[in-house]
Design an enzyme around this catalytic site. Structure first.
Site, mmCIF file in Angstrom:
data_model
loop_
_atom_site.group_PDB
_atom_site.id
_atom_site.type_symbol
_atom_site.label_atom_id
_atom_site.label_comp_id
_atom_site.label_asym_id
_atom_site.label_seq_id
_atom_site.Cartn_x
_atom_site.Cartn_y
_atom_site.Cartn_z
ATOM 1 N N LYS A 118 0.849 11.434 11.476
ATOM 2 C CA LYS A 118 1.464 12.229 10.411
ATOM 3 C C LYS A 118 0.838 12.047 9.038
ATOM 4 O O LYS A 118 0.521 10.931 8.637
ATOM 5 C CB LYS A 118 2.946 11.862 10.311
ATOM 6 C CG LYS A 118 3.744 12.374 11.487
ATOM 7 C CD LYS A 118 5.190 12.028 11.294
ATOM 8 C CE LYS A 118 6.063 12.699 12.338
ATOM 9 N NZ LYS A 118 7.448 12.256 12.197
ATOM 10 N N GLY A 172 -0.721 -0.870 11.889
ATOM 11 C CA GLY A 172 -0.056 -0.295 13.057
ATOM 12 C C GLY A 172 -0.896 -0.213 14.315
ATOM 13 O O GLY A 172 -1.338 -1.218 14.849
ATOM 14 N N GLY A 214 2.496 -2.612 7.617
ATOM 15 C CA GLY A 214 2.897 -2.060 6.325
ATOM 16 C C GLY A 214 2.094 -2.611 5.156
ATOM 17 O O GLY A 214 1.754 -1.875 4.224
HETATM 18 C C1 3PG Z 1 5.356 -6.809 10.095
HETATM 19 O O1 3PG Z 1 5.664 -6.986 11.271
HETATM 20 O O2 3PG Z 1 4.733 -5.810 9.700
HETATM 21 C C2 3PG Z 1 5.671 -7.894 9.101
HETATM 22 O O3 3PG Z 1 6.024 -9.054 9.760
HETATM 23 C C3 3PG Z 1 6.749 -7.434 8.152
HETATM 24 O O4 3PG Z 1 7.914 -7.139 8.860
HETATM 25 P P1 3PG Z 1 8.957 -6.107 8.268
HETATM 26 O O5 3PG Z 1 8.300 -4.750 8.325
HETATM 27 O O6 3PG Z 1 10.187 -6.206 9.101
HETATM 28 O O7 3PG Z 1 9.213 -6.494 6.820
#
Ligand code: 3PG
Ligand code: MG
Length: 399
Positions: free
Chosen positions: A198, A355, A378
């Protein structure tokens, strides 16, 4: 170069060292299915323990929303870390208060202790000063080795850094160094390869990249939105039609900044999203109205590979097609292998993350050959967006 103190600057002997790690690993029925994040923090743990420091691991697991839950306990992870470390790892049932204090008091130099999930306390995610103080009281020094959690301004990732002398661990250091080479101080030309489903999740990222890189390859489902924006029919493909103006704005911005945009010139199309589904390749202006684009075509791959040949730096996020179902993995695999070869030949610095990207590069069998593959999801995306990460900033400005 990376602007933070590292373990080189820390005197850990006899000290209680709070080490923030990311042990948020995928599990199935309580078993760890991918140990990459565990492996990444072992060098820092070993180095501190071998230097006579007492290693107190702070970590989160899952998203328990501030309450205790069996399924989000770090206890089984302590066993997995011990296994990979080849040394005992003690466990405390809480990250603050009496259980934590007792476990820390029992430590000898070189011992390793993991504290229970910091997110069992709602104060963690609120970055509550009192809670940060409770965590800080358990240690003499703070080491952050969790780049992948550094986009969170939580007590254990940000707050504590202001309360104790703070340092980047070895993985954090490597990550910051790789990211600096990838985008902050890269060798040009820089090519960014961005894929995934996306546009909507990557608008800020694309806007930042067109201002910084020399060429941007757009693949995956998100390319369809761009194709649609320039009046190319994409049939039944995944496409965020309402985002056509956004896509157009990004294309216009790229013209202003002189960033070349490489959209697919051909595509592999099928009537269904299924492994082994019948498929054909079409030129991009001849996509059948009942077809779905599931991968970039071979001419597109040739153009991407040519762009990689011209580049000295590649930053990669997201697969170019539906790589999880064969044969729609071919575009991603071919381009990833090409980038890996150029890297091995010493011609290219290649940095990837976010990801699905690690899974795609592992699938292509080339993750080892890239200059650096980040385990961050993230945090890697926010870095590509040009944002400052609170966990990193706190190491720069903290004690
Ligand atoms: C992740 O898995 O991307 C990090 O450990 C952060 O985890 P969160 O997105 O739950 O803050
Ligand atoms: Mg996550």
């Amino acid at each position: 170069m990376i602007g933070v103190k590292t373990l080189d600057d820390a005197d850990v002997k006899g000290k209680r060292v709070l080490v923030r790690v990311d042990l948020n690993v995928p599990t199935e029925n309580g078993r760890v299915t991918d140990r990459t994040r565990i492996e990444r923090v072992l060098p820092t743990i070993r180095e501190i323990a071998d230097a006579g420091g007492r290693v107190i691991l702070l970590a989160h697991f899952g998203r328990p929303k501030g309450g205790r839950s069996e399924k989000d306990s770090l206890k089984p992870i302590a066993a997995a870390v011990a296994e990979d470390l080849g040394r005992p790892v003690a466990f405390a049932e809480d990250c603050v208060g009496e259980p934590a204090e007792r476990a820390v008091a029992a430590m000898k130099d070189g011992d390793v202790l993991l504290l229970e999930n910091t997110r069992f306390h709602p104060e963690e995610e609120k970055n509550d000063p009192g809670f940060a103080q409770k965590l800080a009281s358990l240690g003499d020094l703070y080491v952050n080795d969790a780049f992948s959690a550094a986009h969170r301004a939580h007590a254990s990732t940000e707050g504590v850094a202001h309360l104790l002398p703070s340092y980047a661990g070895r993985t954090m250091e490597a990550e910051l160094d790789a990211l600096s080479k990838g985008l902050e101080n890269p060798q040009h030309p820089v090519v960014a390869i961005v894929g995934g489903a996306k546009v909507s999740t990557k608008i800020d990222l694309l806007e930042n990249l067109v201002a910084r890189v020399d060429a941007l390859v757009i693949g995956g489902g998100m390319a369809n939105t761009f194709l649609h924006a320039i009046d190319i029919g994409v049939g039944k493909s995944l496409c965020e039609r309402d985002l056509a103006p956004t896509a157009q704005r990004i294309l216009d911005r790229a013209k202003e900044t002189g960033c070349a945009i490489l959209l697919p010139v051909d595509a592999v199309v099928s009537a269904e999203f299924k492994a082994g589904a019948p498929h054909h390749a079409y030129g991009i202006d001849a996509i059948p109205s009942d077809g779905m684009i599931l991968d970039v075509g071979s001419q597109s791959v040739d153009r991407i590979n040519a762009a990689i040949d011209d580049a000295r730096t590649v930053v990669w996020n997201g697969p170019l097609g539906a790589f999880e179902i064969a044969p729609f993995d071919q575009g991603t695999v071919a381009a990833a292998r090409h980038a890996a070869e150029r890297t091995k030949a010493g011609k290219l610095v290649s940095v990837a993350g976010g990801g699905d990207t690690v899974a795609a590069l592992n699938h292509a069998g080339v993750a080892e050959a890239f200059s650096y593959v980040s385990t961050a999801g993230g945090a890697f995306l926010e870095w590509l967006e040009g944002k400052k990460l609170p966990g990193v900033e706190a190491l720069k400005t903290g004690r």
